[in-house]
Design a protein around this motif. Structure first.
Motif, short mmCIF file in Angstrom:
data_model
loop_
_atom_site.label_atom_id
_atom_site.label_comp_id
_atom_site.label_asym_id
_atom_site.label_seq_id
_atom_site.Cartn_x
_atom_site.Cartn_y
_atom_site.Cartn_z
N ASP A 140 4.59 31.12 11.21
CA ASP A 140 5.16 30.74 12.50
C ASP A 140 4.11 30.77 13.61
O ASP A 140 4.13 29.93 14.53
CB ASP A 140 6.32 31.66 12.87
CG ASP A 140 7.60 31.28 12.15
OD1 ASP A 140 7.71 30.12 11.69
OD2 ASP A 140 8.49 32.15 12.01
N SER A 141 3.19 31.71 13.55
CA SER A 141 2.12 31.79 14.55
C SER A 141 1.21 30.57 14.47
O SER A 141 0.77 30.04 15.50
CB SER A 141 1.30 33.06 14.35
OG SER A 141 2.06 34.21 14.64
N LEU A 142 0.92 30.13 13.23
CA LEU A 142 0.11 28.92 13.06
C LEU A 142 0.82 27.70 13.63
O LEU A 142 0.20 26.84 14.27
CB LEU A 142 -0.21 28.71 11.58
CG LEU A 142 -1.26 29.63 10.96
CD1 LEU A 142 -1.33 29.41 9.45
CD2 LEU A 142 -2.63 29.37 11.59
N ASP A 181 3.01 27.73 16.06
CA ASP A 181 2.95 27.86 17.52
C ASP A 181 1.59 27.43 18.05
O ASP A 181 1.50 26.74 19.08
CB ASP A 181 3.22 29.31 17.93
CG ASP A 181 4.68 29.70 17.76
OD1 ASP A 181 5.52 28.80 17.63
OD2 ASP A 181 4.97 30.91 17.73
N THR A 182 0.53 27.82 17.36
CA THR A 182 -0.83 27.44 17.79
C THR A 182 -1.01 25.93 17.75
O THR A 182 -1.56 25.33 18.69
CB THR A 182 -1.88 28.11 16.88
OG1 THR A 182 -1.75 29.54 16.98
CG2 THR A 182 -3.28 27.71 17.29
N LYS A 183 -0.55 25.31 16.67
CA LYS A 183 -0.65 23.85 16.55
C LYS A 183 0.19 23.16 17.63
O LYS A 183 -0.23 22.15 18.20
CB LYS A 183 -0.19 23.40 15.16
CG LYS A 183 -1.11 23.81 14.02
CD LYS A 183 -2.42 23.04 14.05
CE LYS A 183 -3.30 23.38 12.86
NZ LYS A 183 -4.58 22.63 12.88
N SER A 184 1.37 23.71 17.91
CA SER A 184 2.25 23.14 18.93
C SER A 184 1.60 23.23 20.31
O SER A 184 1.70 22.29 21.12
CB SER A 184 3.60 23.85 18.93
OG SER A 184 4.26 23.68 17.69
N GLN A 185 0.95 24.36 20.58
CA GLN A 185 0.26 24.51 21.86
C GLN A 185 -0.91 23.53 21.96
O GLN A 185 -1.17 22.98 23.04
CB GLN A 185 -0.24 25.95 22.00
CG GLN A 185 0.87 26.96 22.20
CD GLN A 185 0.38 28.40 22.10
OE1 GLN A 185 -0.80 28.67 22.24
NE2 GLN A 185 1.30 29.32 21.85
N MET A 186 -1.57 23.28 20.84
CA MET A 186 -2.67 22.31 20.84
C MET A 186 -2.14 20.91 21.17
O MET A 186 -2.77 20.16 21.93
CB MET A 186 -3.37 22.30 19.48
CG MET A 186 -4.56 21.34 19.40
SD MET A 186 -5.33 21.31 17.77
CE MET A 186 -5.92 23.00 17.67
N SER A 210 -2.19 17.38 14.14
CA SER A 210 -1.57 18.67 14.46
C SER A 210 -0.08 18.64 14.16
O SER A 210 0.49 19.61 13.66
CB SER A 210 -1.81 19.02 15.93
OG SER A 210 -3.19 19.20 16.19
N CYS A 218 2.00 20.98 11.48
CA CYS A 218 3.23 21.72 11.80
C CYS A 218 4.31 21.44 10.77
O CYS A 218 5.00 22.36 10.31
CB CYS A 218 3.73 21.34 13.20
SG CYS A 218 2.79 22.06 14.56
#
Length: 318
Positions: free
Chosen positions: A56-58, A60-65, A293, A297
């Motif tokens: 889930d953290s990965l 979130d990181t991709k979504s923020q990117m 990205s 996800c």
């Protein structure tokens, strides 16, 4: 608590069984308390939670990117084609901030009047139909979907909130039906679809890495700008398009709708071809990163969803 959060995602059918209410099912606190949860040792709970939360953290990181990259594309479009920042700088005799001399030389150093207001000299105020191919989905009756087909008819649920196309749920059709629906436009990389009803004017762009045969479903408009797909995408996600849609939005019998004739008349401030090419050169790699990205996800979420029941049931140990 993280373990309980993930565990309850596998217990949706059980929770629904304790729900009540015909129109809007809900579960009371009392009934929720009746649901039993089988818990492994604290050590096992932590191991399972760590694995799932890492995925889930990965995501979130991709979504923020994606958000950051979209913000860059939007900011550049605003600067060049809405606020005309480089032109305003040249009017004042200044070098546009952060821009090399070669790119700055492409912009005019004065404005002229238009129905839109002052626009850079030599640029034009055009309608969307003047610069892009716009195809309306004219089909009235949907075919019967099948489990696995030759192609996919896109629906509003395939357009995410960031302007991407997702295929978590697909409306698959056989080859003959697909060719019938796609007779006017088979959607390819860079094409955009716009919804006419429901989520009015929701925008989705076909990415470079979605290897499926795609066609517009009902109540969709397909838009193609072959030489400048990035400019089209940035325009359709811009505040300028939103203002234009509000201006042309008409009220249907049941809900607001965007007729194709209004989409064709959306106003676009159109620059020189040299500036278009430079804009595409800058944002094309950014859009491809957005595509990649989004694909990451989807893969990560699919992996998490496949692991979740197996980890919770103890079928897979960690």
């Amino acid at each position: 608590m993280e373990y309980v959060y993930y565990k309850m995602q596998t217990m949706v059918p059980m929770i629904e069984a304790f729900s009540s209410g015909a129109t809007f099912p809900e579960i009371s606190r009392k009934n929720l308390g009746k649901i039993s949860i089988l818990l492994p040792s604290l050590k096992q709970q932590k191991l399972v939670s760590n694995h799932l939360s890492a995925i889930d953290s990965l995501v979130d990181t991709k979504s923020q990117m994606i958000d950051v990259l979209k913000s860059i594309v939007d900011s550049l479009y605003r600067s060049w084609f809405i606020d005309f920042v480089p032109v305003k700088a040249k009017v004042e005799g200044k070098q546009p901030y952060g821009m090399d001399e070669e790119t700055a030389a492409l912009f005019p150093d004065s404005f002229e009047d238009s129905d839109f207001g002052p626009i850079p000299k030599g640029w034009e105020l055009k309608q969307l139909s003047d610069i892009a191919e716009i195809i309306d989905c004219s089909h009235a009756t949907k075919p019967e979907p099948i489990d696995s087909g030759f192609g996919v008819l896109l629906h509003v649920w395939n357009i995410d909130d960031t302007g991407g196309i997702t295929l978590h749920e697909t409306f698959e059709v056989e080859e003959d039906e697909f060719h019938s629906w796609a007779s006017r436009m088979v959607l390819t990389e860079g094409d955009c679809v716009v919804t006419k009803t429901g989520r009015v004017a929701a925008i989705g762009r076909i990415p470079h890495n979605l290897n499926r045969n795609l066609a517009m479903g009902r109540n969709m408009i397909g838009i193609r700008m072959e030489d400048s797909p990035g400019f089209l995408y940035a325009y359709l996600l811009s505040p300028l398009k939103e203002i234009e849609v509000i201006k042309w939005l008409n009220s249907g019998t049941v809900m607001p709708s965007l007729h194709v004739k209004y989409a064709e008349r959306l106003s676009v401030v159109f620059p020189s071809r040299a500036i278009l090419r430079k804009f595409e050169e800058i944002i094309e790699p950014l859009i491809r990163l957005i595509d990649d990205s989004r694909a990451s996800c989807v893969s990560l979420e699919s992996c998490r969803d496949a692991l979740l029941p197996r980890l919770m049931s103890g079928e897979m140990e960690v």
